[in-house]
Design a protein around this motif. Sequence first.
Motif, mmCIF file in Angstrom:
data_model
loop_
_atom_site.group_PDB
_atom_site.id
_atom_site.type_symbol
_atom_site.label_atom_id
_atom_site.label_comp_id
_atom_site.label_asym_id
_atom_site.label_seq_id
_atom_site.Cartn_x
_atom_site.Cartn_y
_atom_site.Cartn_z
ATOM 1 N N TYR A 163 -33.469 -23.594 -22.339
ATOM 2 C CA TYR A 163 -33.011 -22.833 -23.502
ATOM 3 C C TYR A 163 -32.117 -23.709 -24.366
ATOM 4 O O TYR A 163 -31.332 -24.522 -23.864
ATOM 5 N N ILE A 164 -32.223 -23.542 -25.668
ATOM 6 C CA ILE A 164 -31.390 -24.274 -26.611
ATOM 7 C C ILE A 164 -30.239 -23.373 -27.055
ATOM 8 O O ILE A 164 -30.429 -22.177 -27.290
ATOM 9 N N ILE A 165 -29.043 -23.932 -27.147
ATOM 10 C CA ILE A 165 -27.847 -23.147 -27.461
ATOM 11 C C ILE A 165 -27.050 -23.824 -28.578
ATOM 12 O O ILE A 165 -27.366 -24.928 -29.006
ATOM 13 N N ASP A 166 -26.007 -23.132 -28.987
ATOM 14 C CA ASP A 166 -25.004 -23.645 -29.931
ATOM 15 C C ASP A 166 -25.581 -23.932 -31.310
ATOM 16 O O ASP A 166 -25.954 -25.061 -31.643
ATOM 17 N N PHE A 167 -25.603 -22.891 -32.129
ATOM 18 C CA PHE A 167 -26.075 -22.999 -33.507
ATOM 19 C C PHE A 167 -24.897 -23.022 -34.488
ATOM 20 O O PHE A 167 -25.021 -22.573 -35.625
ATOM 21 N N GLY A 168 -23.790 -23.574 -34.039
ATOM 22 C CA GLY A 168 -22.576 -23.559 -34.847
ATOM 23 C C GLY A 168 -22.686 -24.290 -36.166
ATOM 24 O O GLY A 168 -22.037 -23.917 -37.150
ATOM 25 N N VAL A 169 -23.485 -25.380 -36.213
ATOM 26 C CA VAL A 169 -23.642 -26.118 -37.471
ATOM 27 C C VAL A 169 -25.079 -26.029 -37.984
ATOM 28 O O VAL A 169 -25.465 -26.770 -38.899
ATOM 29 N N SER A 170 -25.871 -25.135 -37.394
ATOM 30 C CA SER A 170 -27.265 -24.988 -37.805
ATOM 31 C C SER A 170 -27.358 -24.342 -39.181
ATOM 32 O O SER A 170 -26.441 -23.663 -39.636
ATOM 33 N N HIS A 171 -28.523 -24.547 -39.817
ATOM 34 C CA HIS A 171 -28.675 -24.036 -41.183
ATOM 35 C C HIS A 171 -30.135 -23.675 -41.436
ATOM 36 O O HIS A 171 -31.054 -24.371 -40.982
ATOM 37 N N HIS A 172 -30.322 -22.581 -42.142
ATOM 38 C CA HIS A 172 -31.655 -22.175 -42.586
ATOM 39 C C HIS A 172 -31.853 -22.693 -44.005
ATOM 40 O O HIS A 172 -31.043 -22.455 -44.894
ATOM 41 N N PHE A 173 -32.949 -23.462 -44.199
ATOM 42 C CA PHE A 173 -33.226 -24.077 -45.492
ATOM 43 C C PHE A 173 -34.407 -23.386 -46.153
ATOM 44 O O PHE A 173 -35.377 -23.006 -45.492
ATOM 45 N N GLU A 174 -34.336 -23.229 -47.451
ATOM 46 C CA GLU A 174 -35.460 -22.648 -48.180
ATOM 47 C C GLU A 174 -36.685 -23.554 -48.100
ATOM 48 O O GLU A 174 -37.820 -23.089 -48.026
ATOM 49 N N LEU A 175 -36.438 -24.862 -48.133
ATOM 50 C CA LEU A 175 -37.511 -25.837 -47.982
ATOM 51 C C LEU A 175 -37.578 -26.253 -46.523
ATOM 52 O O LEU A 175 -36.565 -26.604 -45.924
ATOM 53 N N ARG A 179 -40.405 -31.152 -46.719
ATOM 54 C CA ARG A 179 -40.076 -30.820 -48.112
ATOM 55 C C ARG A 179 -38.573 -30.939 -48.388
ATOM 56 O O ARG A 179 -38.158 -31.128 -49.521
ATOM 57 N N GLN A 180 -37.768 -30.807 -47.323
ATOM 58 C CA GLN A 180 -36.316 -30.809 -47.493
ATOM 59 C C GLN A 180 -35.796 -32.242 -47.608
ATOM 60 O O GLN A 180 -36.046 -33.078 -46.748
ATOM 61 N N SER A 181 -35.059 -32.508 -48.680
ATOM 62 C CA SER A 181 -34.467 -33.835 -48.859
ATOM 63 C C SER A 181 -33.167 -33.937 -48.076
ATOM 64 O O SER A 181 -32.777 -33.020 -47.356
ATOM 65 N N SER A 182 -32.483 -35.042 -48.204
ATOM 66 C CA SER A 182 -31.299 -35.309 -47.386
ATOM 67 C C SER A 182 -30.128 -34.408 -47.775
ATOM 68 O O SER A 182 -30.005 -33.957 -48.914
ATOM 69 N N ILE A 183 -29.287 -34.156 -46.788
ATOM 70 C CA ILE A 183 -28.039 -33.410 -46.981
ATOM 71 C C ILE A 183 -26.935 -34.180 -46.272
ATOM 72 O O ILE A 183 -27.195 -35.106 -45.511
ATOM 73 N N LYS A 184 -25.704 -33.788 -46.487
ATOM 74 C CA LYS A 184 -24.602 -34.394 -45.753
ATOM 75 C C LYS A 184 -24.616 -33.860 -44.327
ATOM 76 O O LYS A 184 -24.605 -32.647 -44.098
ATOM 77 N N LEU A 185 -24.639 -34.766 -43.350
ATOM 78 C CA LEU A 185 -24.710 -34.356 -41.952
ATOM 79 C C LEU A 185 -23.339 -33.904 -41.459
ATOM 80 O O LEU A 185 -22.310 -34.506 -41.796
ATOM 81 N N PRO A 186 -23.292 -32.857 -40.637
ATOM 82 C CA PRO A 186 -22.023 -32.388 -40.071
ATOM 83 C C PRO A 186 -21.586 -33.299 -38.921
ATOM 84 O O PRO A 186 -22.356 -34.162 -38.468
ATOM 85 N N PRO A 201 -32.375 -33.054 -42.726
ATOM 86 C CA PRO A 201 -31.869 -32.401 -41.508
ATOM 87 C C PRO A 201 -32.932 -32.215 -40.431
ATOM 88 O O PRO A 201 -32.617 -32.251 -39.237
ATOM 89 N N PHE A 202 -34.180 -32.027 -40.823
ATOM 90 C CA PHE A 202 -35.237 -31.851 -39.833
ATOM 91 C C PHE A 202 -35.563 -33.180 -39.145
ATOM 92 O O PHE A 202 -35.795 -33.222 -37.939
ATOM 93 N N SER A 203 -35.550 -34.253 -39.921
ATOM 94 C CA SER A 203 -35.745 -35.572 -39.342
ATOM 95 C C SER A 203 -34.563 -35.940 -38.442
ATOM 96 O O SER A 203 -34.733 -36.583 -37.401
ATOM 97 N N ALA A 246 -34.413 -39.001 -49.692
ATOM 98 C CA ALA A 246 -35.348 -37.903 -49.970
ATOM 99 C C ALA A 246 -35.898 -37.407 -48.636
ATOM 100 O O ALA A 246 -35.252 -37.531 -47.606
ATOM 101 N N VAL A 247 -37.087 -36.832 -48.639
ATOM 102 C CA VAL A 247 -37.725 -36.423 -47.395
ATOM 103 C C VAL A 247 -37.934 -37.662 -46.532
ATOM 104 O O VAL A 247 -38.448 -38.678 -46.995
ATOM 105 N N CYS A 248 -37.521 -37.578 -45.269
ATOM 106 C CA CYS A 248 -37.556 -38.752 -44.396
ATOM 107 C C CYS A 248 -38.899 -38.848 -43.670
ATOM 108 O O CYS A 248 -39.390 -37.862 -43.125
ATOM 109 N N HIS A 249 -39.477 -40.073 -43.665
ATOM 110 C CA HIS A 249 -40.732 -40.330 -42.958
ATOM 111 C C HIS A 249 -40.556 -41.446 -41.933
ATOM 112 O O HIS A 249 -41.525 -42.106 -41.559
ATOM 113 N N CYS A 250 -39.325 -41.630 -41.462
ATOM 114 C CA CYS A 250 -39.033 -42.697 -40.506
ATOM 115 C C CYS A 250 -39.429 -42.326 -39.078
ATOM 116 O O CYS A 250 -39.391 -43.178 -38.193
#
Length: 299
Positions: A163-175, A179-186, A201-203, A246-250
């Motif tokens: 089981y995965i736990i702790d969604f304290g810094v998790s976020h729901h993105f519209e994209l 499709r989601q570009s970079s954000i500032k990481l927590p 964030p997904f990458s 932008a969207v990461c493909h690494c």
Amino acid sequence: MSDADLQRFRESFNPPAWLANHAEVTARDIHLVYALKPGQVYCTSPKRFAVKITDASGEEASIYDKLLRLGPASPNHVLPCTVVWSDTQHPFVIMPCLTDLTNAGLGKWNSTSCARIFGQMVEAVEMLHRQKIAHMDIAVNNFVMAKAHHMPHHDCIELGKIYIIDFGVSHHFELGPGRQSSIKLPPTQVPKPQGITHLDPFSWDIYCLGFTFQTLLGWVYRDRPQPWMLRRYATWLLGNEQGCTAVCHCRPGAREALWVITFIGWILDAAGVSSKVLDLAWNGSASVFGSRALRPGPP
């Protein structure tokens, strides 16, 4: 540290009175004793339940609500729990207190069990990404396992499930992913490569999975060579980070990562079966030839 600071530090290990006496807590006969994370997570003695106070400014409680509506069956690896909302206090979550992976018998894991556990962890992240949710703090400590001694106390969990736990810094993105570009990481448990501060964030979740798998492989195979397929798989997830804005493909996406670890699991399962068949054949033939060798020859 002053006496006042020391007192506040000690009090942070005690559950606040409003939480300990809340009707949702007392109705379950839960008596909070230990602080797993002072000021945030408290558990019972023995460790059967944990209660976490969420940050009212974050999305943790709403993310739990969203994911719990999907049902408890795989591929949903969200820990079955109850989210309690209040008009006067922060939302909190009541959940089973399971075994973290560092205490899950790592010394007994082999390549097949590693592949199965890694597969469940990737499946958990892939499910989040399909819901356009990035966990943002994937790490060894944020996965737990249901063991046999938990089962009599929690009929909502599955034996052996991760089981995965702790969604304290998790976020729901519209994209969503791709499709989601970079954000500032927590702030995160996994160190950021090359000092980057912004990333898709997904990458980032996939990078953290790769780092987590490398960590687990290092613990499991401390005194023996690591299986090359699993070692290579973890490296593949880490990718070759270029600091994409932008969207990461690494690195691969979660769905592709799930396909590959599933395939690796099939190979290791087949290899294990083949090895057992060869062992049985060898032992059988040795027994036959050995018994013939012991037979007396003709007079």
